[in-house]
Structures are given as C-alpha cells and as structure tokens.
Enzyme design. Sequence first.
Site, PDB file in Angstrom:
ATOM      1  N   LYS A 102      88.243 -22.445   6.790  1.00  0.00           N
ATOM      2  CA  LYS A 102      88.370 -22.483   8.598  1.00  0.00           C
ATOM      3  C   LYS A 102      88.468 -20.772   8.921  1.00  0.00           C
ATOM      4  O   LYS A 102      89.802 -20.685   8.885  1.00  0.00           O
ATOM      5  CB  LYS A 102      89.868 -22.645   8.985  1.00  0.00           C
ATOM      6  CG  LYS A 102      89.264 -23.191  10.609  1.00  0.00           C
ATOM      7  CD  LYS A 102      90.994 -23.088  11.235  1.00  0.00           C
ATOM      8  CE  LYS A 102      91.669 -22.222  11.922  1.00  0.00           C
ATOM      9  NZ  LYS A 102      91.202 -21.286  12.502  1.00  0.00           N
TER      10      LYS A 102
ATOM     11  N   GLY B 282      97.015 -13.851   7.972  1.00  0.00           N
ATOM     12  CA  GLY B 282      96.916 -13.933   9.785  1.00  0.00           C
ATOM     13  C   GLY B 282      98.591 -13.321  10.479  1.00  0.00           C
ATOM     14  O   GLY B 282      99.647 -12.745   9.549  1.00  0.00           O
ATOM     15  N   SER B 283      99.124 -14.322  11.462  1.00  0.00           N
ATOM     16  CA  SER B 283     100.415 -13.202  12.384  1.00  0.00           C
ATOM     17  C   SER B 283     101.080 -13.973  11.894  1.00  0.00           C
ATOM     18  O   SER B 283     101.343 -14.815  10.889  1.00  0.00           O
ATOM     19  CB  SER B 283     100.243 -13.120  13.702  1.00  0.00           C
ATOM     20  OG  SER B 283     100.128 -15.070  13.891  1.00  0.00           O
TER      21      SER B 283
ATOM     22  N   GLY C 175     101.823 -17.564  10.138  1.00  0.00           N
ATOM     23  CA  GLY C 175     102.636 -18.004   8.799  1.00  0.00           C
ATOM     24  C   GLY C 175     103.554 -18.866   8.098  1.00  0.00           C
ATOM     25  O   GLY C 175     103.244 -19.588   8.256  1.00  0.00           O
TER      26      GLY C 175
ATOM     27  N   GLU D  98      99.686 -13.786   4.035  1.00  0.00           N
ATOM     28  CA  GLU D  98      99.217 -12.505   3.772  1.00  0.00           C
ATOM     29  C   GLU D  98      99.905 -12.316   5.308  1.00  0.00           C
ATOM     30  O   GLU D  98      98.957 -12.794   5.952  1.00  0.00           O
ATOM     31  CB  GLU D  98      97.952 -11.699   3.825  1.00  0.00           C
ATOM     32  CG  GLU D  98      97.883 -12.343   2.066  1.00  0.00           C
ATOM     33  CD  GLU D  98      99.107 -11.078   1.181  1.00  0.00           C
ATOM     34  OE1 GLU D  98      99.648  -9.842   2.092  1.00  0.00           O
ATOM     35  OE2 GLU D  98      99.338 -11.357   0.322  1.00  0.00           O
TER      36      GLU D  98
ATOM     37  N   CYS E 101      95.675  -4.471   9.232  1.00  0.00           N
ATOM     38  CA  CYS E 101      97.892  -4.777   8.950  1.00  0.00           C
ATOM     39  C   CYS E 101      98.063  -3.741   7.612  1.00  0.00           C
ATOM     40  O   CYS E 101      98.903  -3.730   8.131  1.00  0.00           O
ATOM     41  CB  CYS E 101      97.712  -6.155   7.870  1.00  0.00           C
ATOM     42  SG  CYS E 101      96.351  -6.285   6.579  1.00  0.00           S
TER      43      CYS E 101
ATOM     44  N   GLN F  75      94.185  -9.073  23.886  1.00  0.00           N
ATOM     45  CA  GLN F  75      94.752  -7.881  22.136  1.00  0.00           C
ATOM     46  C   GLN F  75      94.583  -6.474  23.401  1.00  0.00           C
ATOM     47  O   GLN F  75      95.380  -6.243  22.752  1.00  0.00           O
ATOM     48  CB  GLN F  75      93.466  -7.877  21.638  1.00  0.00           C
ATOM     49  CG  GLN F  75      94.192  -6.939  20.050  1.00  0.00           C
ATOM     50  CD  GLN F  75      95.241  -7.546  19.259  1.00  0.00           C
ATOM     51  OE1 GLN F  75      95.851  -9.009  19.122  1.00  0.00           O
ATOM     52  NE2 GLN F  75      96.355  -6.383  19.392  1.00  0.00           N
TER      53      GLN F  75
ATOM     54  N   GLU G 154     104.299  -5.069  15.400  1.00  0.00           N
ATOM     55  CA  GLU G 154     103.343  -5.126  15.006  1.00  0.00           C
ATOM     56  C   GLU G 154     102.691  -4.898  16.888  1.00  0.00           C
ATOM     57  O   GLU G 154     103.235  -5.703  16.829  1.00  0.00           O
ATOM     58  CB  GLU G 154     102.701  -5.914  13.968  1.00  0.00           C
ATOM     59  CG  GLU G 154     101.688  -6.015  13.586  1.00  0.00           C
ATOM     60  CD  GLU G 154     100.774  -6.828  12.831  1.00  0.00           C
ATOM     61  OE1 GLU G 154     100.640  -8.104  12.689  1.00  0.00           O
ATOM     62  OE2 GLU G 154     100.217  -6.472  11.457  1.00  0.00           O
TER      63      GLU G 154
HETATM   64  P1  NAD Z   1      96.928 -15.751  13.362  1.00  0.00           P
HETATM   65  O1  NAD Z   1      97.409 -15.948  12.952  1.00  0.00           O
HETATM   66  O2  NAD Z   1      96.087 -15.871  15.258  1.00  0.00           O
HETATM   67  O3  NAD Z   1      94.669 -16.713  13.323  1.00  0.00           O
HETATM   68  C1  NAD Z   1      94.981 -16.686  11.776  1.00  0.00           C
HETATM   69  C2  NAD Z   1      94.129 -17.670  11.496  1.00  0.00           C
HETATM   70  O4  NAD Z   1      95.422 -19.000  11.923  1.00  0.00           O
HETATM   71  C3  NAD Z   1      93.259 -18.210  12.516  1.00  0.00           C
HETATM   72  O5  NAD Z   1      91.985 -18.797  11.608  1.00  0.00           O
HETATM   73  C4  NAD Z   1      93.982 -19.413  13.935  1.00  0.00           C
HETATM   74  O6  NAD Z   1      93.346 -19.910  13.712  1.00  0.00           O
HETATM   75  C5  NAD Z   1      94.882 -19.714  13.039  1.00  0.00           C
HETATM   76  N1  NAD Z   1      96.180 -20.758  12.899  1.00  0.00           N
HETATM   77  C6  NAD Z   1      96.342 -20.498  14.482  1.00  0.00           C
HETATM   78  N2  NAD Z   1      97.395 -21.192  14.231  1.00  0.00           N
HETATM   79  C7  NAD Z   1      97.611 -22.096  13.704  1.00  0.00           C
HETATM   80  C8  NAD Z   1      98.335 -23.305  12.695  1.00  0.00           C
HETATM   81  N3  NAD Z   1      98.954 -23.884  13.797  1.00  0.00           N
HETATM   82  N4  NAD Z   1      97.286 -23.864  12.267  1.00  0.00           N
HETATM   83  C9  NAD Z   1      97.469 -23.297  11.205  1.00  0.00           C
HETATM   84  N5  NAD Z   1      96.460 -22.506  11.540  1.00  0.00           N
HETATM   85  C10 NAD Z   1      96.427 -21.952  12.301  1.00  0.00           C
HETATM   86  O7  NAD Z   1      96.673 -14.260  13.511  1.00  0.00           O
HETATM   87  P2  NAD Z   1      95.204 -13.629  13.934  1.00  0.00           P
HETATM   88  O8  NAD Z   1      95.690 -12.952  15.151  1.00  0.00           O
HETATM   89  O9  NAD Z   1      93.780 -13.839  13.619  1.00  0.00           O
HETATM   90  O10 NAD Z   1      95.136 -11.686  13.583  1.00  0.00           O
HETATM   91  C11 NAD Z   1      96.201 -10.594  13.057  1.00  0.00           C
HETATM   92  C12 NAD Z   1      97.125 -10.904  12.365  1.00  0.00           C
HETATM   93  O11 NAD Z   1      97.051 -10.738  10.949  1.00  0.00           O
HETATM   94  C13 NAD Z   1      97.983  -9.404  12.481  1.00  0.00           C
HETATM   95  O12 NAD Z   1      99.103 -10.295  12.298  1.00  0.00           O
HETATM   96  C14 NAD Z   1      97.550  -9.174  11.448  1.00  0.00           C
HETATM   97  O13 NAD Z   1      98.654  -8.196  10.126  1.00  0.00           O
HETATM   98  C15 NAD Z   1      97.639 -10.270  10.661  1.00  0.00           C
HETATM   99  N6  NAD Z   1      96.354  -9.593   8.997  1.00  0.00           N
HETATM  100  C16 NAD Z   1      97.847  -9.360   8.014  1.00  0.00           C
HETATM  101  C17 NAD Z   1      96.855  -9.096   6.402  1.00  0.00           C
HETATM  102  C18 NAD Z   1      97.320  -8.993   5.603  1.00  0.00           C
HETATM  103  O14 NAD Z   1      96.770  -9.156   4.391  1.00  0.00           O
HETATM  104  N7  NAD Z   1      98.820  -9.193   5.596  1.00  0.00           N
HETATM  105  C19 NAD Z   1      95.383  -8.749   6.562  1.00  0.00           C
HETATM  106  C20 NAD Z   1      94.697  -9.181   8.230  1.00  0.00           C
HETATM  107  C21 NAD Z   1      95.469  -9.228   8.919  1.00  0.00           C
END
Ligand code: NAD
Length: 485
Positions: free
Chosen positions: A179, A232-233, A237, A254, A288, A335, A387
Amino acid sequence: MTIQQENNQVKKNYINGKWVPSERYSTNINPSNLNEVIGYFSEANKQDALDAIMAAKDATAIWAGTGIQQRSDILDNIGNKILSRQVELGELLAREEGKTRAEAMGEVHRAGSIFKFFAGEVLRQSGEAIDSVRPGVSVTTTRSPVGVVGIITPWNFPIAIPAWKIAPALAYGNTVVFKPAELVPASAHALAEIIVEAGVPAGVFNLVMGEGKVVGDILVKHKDVKAITFTGSVNTGRAIAVEAVKNMKKIQLEMGGKNPAIVLDDADIDLAVETCVQSAFYSTGQRCTASSRIIVTAGIHDKFVKAMQERMSKITVGDALSESTDIGPVVDEKQLVQNLAYVEIGKAEGAELVCGGEKLTLAKTGFYMSPALFINTTNDMRINQEEIFGPIATIIKVKDYQQALAVANDSEFGLSAGICTTSLKYAKHFQENIQAGMTMVNLPTAGVDYHVPFGGTKGSSYGSREQGSYAKEFYTTVKTSYLSA
Ligand code: NAD
C-alpha cells in the site's frame, strides 16, 4: 470523467494476478505545476484489500516453493528493468513528488540496485550447524518465510522505500500486499508494472493504492497478514504498533527524525557548509535523515552563519524538471502550510530568521518556498524538538564539543547524526556516544548506501533493521531443529 474514459485512463490496482478497477479514483497533481495532472489512480476499498490479502495468503506455498534460482532471476530481472527505465521513471517521480530530476534519477537507480542486491541474497540464504551440549544430538538453524507481509510506505521516497521493503520480502520467500502513500501512486504503479512483467506468479505481489485509514488499517488488523513493515510518521507508526500487536504480528517501523549536524571549531568550513546545506535543504528537506538542527561551537559560529547565508543565496528553487533547479517544491499544500506555520512558530519562540522561509510565486503555480535558516535558537524550542519535514534548519550555538554532544542527544529521535571536524579524537568519541542509528563524519546526515543496514534508535525506529543482509531478521523466522540419530 465518464465510465468509458475512466476504464481507459485510470490506473488500476493489481490483485491476484489481475489489474482490477475500483469504484473511486484519485487525481495525481504535479506539485511543480498545479495545472498538470499526472494521472488518475484507482482507490482500493476494503474488499479490494481483503481480496489482496487472500490472494497473497493462497500464494505463500507457491512462492516459498519456487526454487531460489528462479526467485533470484525474477528479482534480478526487476532490477534490470528499473535500471533500464531510469530516465523515464526518474522524470515521473520528479513530476509526482517534486524532488529534482537528478535526485529522482538517483532514487530510481537505488531502487534497481536494491532488487539486484536481493537477487544475490536469495542465493546466500544459509542456516547454521551448532554443536549440541548432548552427545549424539545435532542442532541446526534454518530460516523460513514469515508469510504475507503488509508493506505501508510514505510519499518522500516513492520508489526506493517500496523497493527496500518489497525486494527482501520476496527474496526471503514471503508474499506481499503493498500500500503506497496516497500522494505518490504513479511511481508505485510503475514499479508494480515492472514486478508483474518480470514474471512474479499471481498472488505473490499485490498493489492496493488507497487511503491509510481504509486499506492500511485492514492490513494492520487482518490476522492473515503476518508482518507489517511501515515507514512514515511517528503518530501513524505508534497507532499501527498498538493494533498489529493484538494479532502478534511482526512489526518494523521507520519513523521521524530531528537529526543533528555538529560543526566544531576545527571543521573545514567549506565542507561543513556544503554538508549542512545538502542535508538540510536538498530533496526540499523532506528526508527522514535531513539535518534540521545544526549545532555549532562558539569559535566558528559567526563565520559559519555568514558562509551559510552566502551559500543559501545561491540556491535556486523551481520546477523539479528544470535543469537549473536545486530544490523542487514542497510535496503538497498541507505540507507547505505546515512548513510556513513552523516558520511563524520559530519567530514567536524568539528565534531569528536570517534566510528564506517564504512562500514563492514562480512562473508555474506550485508549492514553492525558500529554504529557511534560523539562528539564536535553543534546543528546547519546538522548531528544535518537532520534526518539520521541510526546508527549514536552525543553528544552535554551543560552547564546546561536550555541550554539542549533549544537545545533539537531547531529542526524542535518533535516526542519523553528523559531525564536521578534523579531529579524529572527537570523531571517534561522537560515533561511540551519539544516540543515533547512523553516524556521519564529514558527510551529510542524508544519503546512505543501499546494501548496509538502515534505521535508528529512540522514537525513530522500532523493530529490526532494514536493508542489506540485516533485512533477513524481519522477513524470516528462525527454526532450531534437534536430531538424534
Ligand atoms: P504518514 O504516517 O502520514 O503515512 C505513511 C503511510 O501510512 C501512508 O501510506 C499512509 O497512507 C499510511 N497510513 C496512514 N494512516 C494509517 C493507518 N491508520 N493505518 C495504516 N496505514 C496508515 O507519513 P507520510 O506523511 O507519508 O511520510 C512522512 C513521514 O515519514 C515523516 O515523519 C518522515 O520522517 C517519515 N519517514 C521516515 C523514514 C525512515 O526511514 N525513518 C523514511 C521516510 C519517511
């Protein structure tokens, strides 16, 4: 659009070996040019997600039983196809996400290389023979696939992050439901087309584009998904971890970063400025691993601030596809609004804005902003603790290395951390004592190799490491077998 047009134009999900249309679709817009539609993409519903999970479950035996030579060949084929389409995929990625063409091409190359690395890993799977404490008994360990892996990815690396999750999942014999983030379906769809063309059997790989709270939620809660790998965020997470553990799933998260870059008095100043500009602002600060806190010792502080301002005045913000652009647009309006709000928060906290931080109006309408630099900041300010995920950096002045290290470690995150110094003593001490999963000496905090472990400490990561041969910890289960002959 009419139904006829939709059928012709809307890119579909890939479930159980078929491209499947959905009732709803999303419109993907270029953040460098809001008048340009990149495409229309099916939005999976709950049933699509359930179908994908069932297909992946049914295919586990087929894939686990597929010989390692065939699995390796398929992954190598995927890698070759990605590399041979680097220019076209890079352009698509730049149009969709807003990073520059050069950055996007680099990301595509990385994705191709990752598949080729894991094509090799398929052939390097091995167990151990361990002497038993009991005479006549032998002990061996082997690794088995986990089963169906749910892969949930963010928008900022739309092809590399999916690659570094899909490739090891398939390499170690698992099946996949992928996804992607809502903002970047085009790169995900292009990657899926390549995976399909490379000959992955039906059900082994499934693409379900759609909303996190609909499709992601089902993956996280469904008992037949045995592992969730998420990037993701932090908030998402954390919510995923709470749900996933109810079914005892393996989880790998992550998440965010607030990565420090220390500049010591003895640093090569030109190198330090280039390192900090690269890590803070390139890819529009949407990494990130970006450094957002630059911690500078008193002896070099004023000279460094002046040099940063000079260097930043030469940065060109513009259309991701223009050759003269150094920094593309912010990914979307939400953003951009958030970044500009943080600029105001910084000012209200008493930080001094010495560069940028403004919305830009360029020839093409897009989500542009000038990279921002704050000075006279303290580490307890929100702009130094939260962040931001945009082209905004702060400078924190400290008296010496010891204070710099203490400030660098004073964060809930611990992904990547850097130091610019010519002192071996401080470099070594820093590598040993900084609370981060990745450390960089005289290098940007962002920009890592594709074949070595990636991940952080504290609030940045949860679970075992991604990438390189370390990936096997997450994508396999160890079996210990005893035999008495
Ligand atoms: P996000 O958490 O909004 O979304 C990430 C993913 O999670 C998307 O595919 C989203 O659709 C999905 N998602 C959202 N709600 C969900 C739920 N309730 N259940 C399951 N899945 C769900 O993050 P974003 O805005 O897409 O990305 C930015 C964030 O990602 C930043 O915080 C950044 O630091 C982080 N990031 C971390 C790394 C790393 O390796 N540490 C790498 C890249 C980005």
